[in-house]
Design an enzyme around this catalytic site. Structure first.
Site, PDB file in Angstrom:
ATOM      1  N   GLY A  41      35.800  39.933  50.901  1.00 53.44           N
ATOM      2  CA  GLY A  41      36.188  41.338  51.004  1.00 53.44           C
ATOM      3  C   GLY A  41      35.088  42.317  51.389  1.00 53.44           C
ATOM      4  O   GLY A  41      35.332  43.297  52.079  1.00 53.44           O
ATOM      5  N   ASP A  96      33.588  45.091  47.491  1.00 50.70           N
ATOM      6  CA  ASP A  96      34.540  45.973  48.180  1.00 50.70           C
ATOM      7  C   ASP A  96      35.305  46.876  47.215  1.00 50.70           C
ATOM      8  O   ASP A  96      35.342  48.085  47.370  1.00 50.70           O
ATOM      9  CB  ASP A  96      35.520  45.139  49.031  1.00 50.70           C
ATOM     10  CG  ASP A  96      36.196  44.011  48.247  1.00 50.70           C
ATOM     11  OD1 ASP A  96      35.865  43.808  47.057  1.00 50.70           O
ATOM     12  OD2 ASP A  96      37.051  43.319  48.824  1.00 50.70           O
ATOM     13  N   ASP A  99      39.026  46.366  40.552  1.00 47.35           N
ATOM     14  CA  ASP A  99      40.389  46.609  40.097  1.00 47.35           C
ATOM     15  C   ASP A  99      40.424  46.408  38.578  1.00 47.35           C
ATOM     16  O   ASP A  99      40.070  47.308  37.826  1.00 47.35           O
ATOM     17  CB  ASP A  99      41.288  45.633  40.866  1.00 47.35           C
ATOM     18  CG  ASP A  99      42.758  45.841  40.619  1.00 47.35           C
ATOM     19  OD1 ASP A  99      43.160  46.966  40.332  1.00 47.35           O
ATOM     20  OD2 ASP A  99      43.520  44.855  40.707  1.00 47.35           O
ATOM     21  N   LYS A 127      39.321  51.289  41.472  1.00 51.73           N
ATOM     22  CA  LYS A 127      40.649  51.601  40.923  1.00 51.73           C
ATOM     23  C   LYS A 127      40.512  51.661  39.406  1.00 51.73           C
ATOM     24  O   LYS A 127      40.953  50.772  38.678  1.00 51.73           O
ATOM     25  CB  LYS A 127      41.626  50.470  41.262  1.00 51.73           C
ATOM     26  CG  LYS A 127      42.158  50.481  42.664  1.00 51.73           C
ATOM     27  CD  LYS A 127      43.417  49.604  42.696  1.00 51.73           C
ATOM     28  CE  LYS A 127      43.499  48.815  43.949  1.00 51.73           C
ATOM     29  NZ  LYS A 127      44.584  47.817  43.927  1.00 51.73           N
ATOM     30  N   VAL A 149      45.408  48.548  48.867  1.00 53.57           N
ATOM     31  CA  VAL A 149      44.837  48.954  50.154  1.00 53.57           C
ATOM     32  C   VAL A 149      44.306  47.759  50.937  1.00 53.57           C
ATOM     33  O   VAL A 149      43.902  46.754  50.356  1.00 53.57           O
ATOM     34  CB  VAL A 149      43.708  50.008  49.968  1.00 53.57           C
ATOM     35  CG1 VAL A 149      44.282  51.352  49.519  1.00 53.57           C
ATOM     36  CG2 VAL A 149      42.643  49.529  48.991  1.00 53.57           C
ATOM     37  N   ASP A 155      42.030  42.534  52.256  1.00 47.25           N
ATOM     38  CA  ASP A 155      43.179  41.826  52.833  1.00 47.25           C
ATOM     39  C   ASP A 155      44.430  41.900  51.987  1.00 47.25           C
ATOM     40  O   ASP A 155      44.395  42.199  50.797  1.00 47.25           O
ATOM     41  CB  ASP A 155      42.825  40.342  52.969  1.00 47.25           C
ATOM     42  CG  ASP A 155      42.817  39.640  51.613  1.00 47.25           C
ATOM     43  OD1 ASP A 155      42.107  40.111  50.707  1.00 47.25           O
ATOM     44  OD2 ASP A 155      43.548  38.642  51.447  1.00 47.25           O
TER      45      ASP A 155
HETATM   46  P1  IMP Z   1      39.437  42.471  39.883  1.00 45.69           P
HETATM   47  O1  IMP Z   1      38.857  41.190  39.370  1.00 45.69           O
HETATM   48  O2  IMP Z   1      40.827  42.695  39.343  1.00 45.69           O
HETATM   49  O3  IMP Z   1      38.562  43.670  39.673  1.00 45.69           O
HETATM   50  O4  IMP Z   1      39.715  42.252  41.397  1.00 45.69           O
HETATM   51  C1  IMP Z   1      38.796  42.478  42.339  1.00 45.69           C
HETATM   52  C2  IMP Z   1      39.158  41.772  43.624  1.00 45.69           C
HETATM   53  O5  IMP Z   1      40.553  41.808  43.889  1.00 45.69           O
HETATM   54  C3  IMP Z   1      38.515  42.530  44.746  1.00 45.69           C
HETATM   55  O6  IMP Z   1      37.226  42.032  45.012  1.00 45.69           O
HETATM   56  C4  IMP Z   1      39.493  42.302  45.879  1.00 45.69           C
HETATM   57  O7  IMP Z   1      39.176  41.113  46.550  1.00 45.69           O
HETATM   58  C5  IMP Z   1      40.839  42.176  45.209  1.00 45.69           C
HETATM   59  N1  IMP Z   1      41.592  43.441  45.226  1.00 45.69           N
HETATM   60  C6  IMP Z   1      41.828  44.299  44.217  1.00 45.69           C
HETATM   61  N2  IMP Z   1      42.551  45.359  44.599  1.00 45.69           N
HETATM   62  C7  IMP Z   1      42.773  45.194  45.918  1.00 45.69           C
HETATM   63  C8  IMP Z   1      43.438  45.988  46.927  1.00 45.69           C
HETATM   64  O8  IMP Z   1      43.976  47.075  46.695  1.00 45.69           O
HETATM   65  N3  IMP Z   1      43.434  45.466  48.180  1.00 45.69           N
HETATM   66  C9  IMP Z   1      42.834  44.288  48.502  1.00 45.69           C
HETATM   67  N4  IMP Z   1      42.189  43.534  47.602  1.00 45.69           N
HETATM   68  C10 IMP Z   1      42.153  43.972  46.324  1.00 45.69           C
HETATM   69 MG    MG Z   2      36.138  41.330  46.544  1.00 44.09          MG
END
Ligand code: IMP
Ligand code: MG
Length: 173
Positions: A41, A96, A99, A127, A149, A155
């Site tokens: 990403g 990138d 979340d 986010k 997004v 992606d």
């Molecule tokens: P987390 O472990 O939930 O913080 O997820 C992080 C990863 O999920 C990021 O590095 C992205 O690869 C993916 N991700 C989270 N939200 C989005 C989004 O809105 N669009 C695309 N990829 C996302």
């Molecule tokens: Mg990522």
């Protein structure tokens, strides 16, 4: 499908990248940096920001994934680890989007065991409202609402990574 106009334009992204790079350059003055891109990403953000960071640096990459479709699974897989030994290095993780925070928390924990001199995180998108675990971010580009997004490296099922801007993705229902 992606909605019509960009959510963040090329210009908005590039201005933010400049701003972040200036701050990072200032904070790391007199130090050597190891910039770590979290693939896939972060590949576009990484290549744009490292060009503008004005301190000597090494670069390396980590390939990680935690995502199934648009829902976080909570599981993090390291597909490829760093090649550089980070012990006593000033490491800056470049991501990138944050979340739930699960991916970064996991990556941070395994890297801290290797005793870097410092470990900071730079994320283009945050986010914040979706956070499940606490992970502190040192440099944040944009805080965004709970939207999915794509583009600029991000992606949906591996599509749209090559868009130069960021768009909102909506599933066809
Ligand atoms: P987390 O472990 O939930 O913080 O997820 C992080 C990863 O999920 C990021 O590095 C992205 O690869 C993916 N991700 C989270 N939200 C989005 C989004 O809105 N669009 C695309 N990829 C996302
Ligand atoms: Mg990522």
């Amino acid at each position: 499908m992606i909605t019509g106009k960009p959510f963040l334009t090329v210009e908005q992204i590039q201005n933010k990248v400049k701003e972040l790079a200036a701050k990072i350059s200032e904070d790391y003055q007199g130090k050597e940096l190891l910039s770590v891109g979290i693939l896939r990403g972060a590949f576009m953000f990484f290549s744009d920001i490292v060009k503008l960071i004005q301190v000597p640096m090494d670069i390396d990459f980590l390939i990680a994934s935690s995502y199934a479709k648009t829902e976080s699974t909570g599981e993090v897989i390291i597909h490829a680890d760093l090649r550089i030994d980070i012990t006593n290095k000033h490491v800056l993780l470049i991501e990138d989007i944050v979340d739930t925070g699960l991916t970064l928390k996991y990556i941070k924990e395994i890297l801290l065991e290797r005793k870097p001199a410092s470990l900071k995180i730079c994320a283009l998108l945050d986010k914040k409202s979706r956070r499940k675990v606490n992970v502190s971010l040192d440099y944040i580009g944009f805080e965004i609402p709970n939207l999915y997004v794509v583009g600029y490296g991000l992606d949906y099922e591996n599509k749209f990574r090559n868009l130069p801007y960021i768009a909102i993705f909506k599933k066809n229902t």
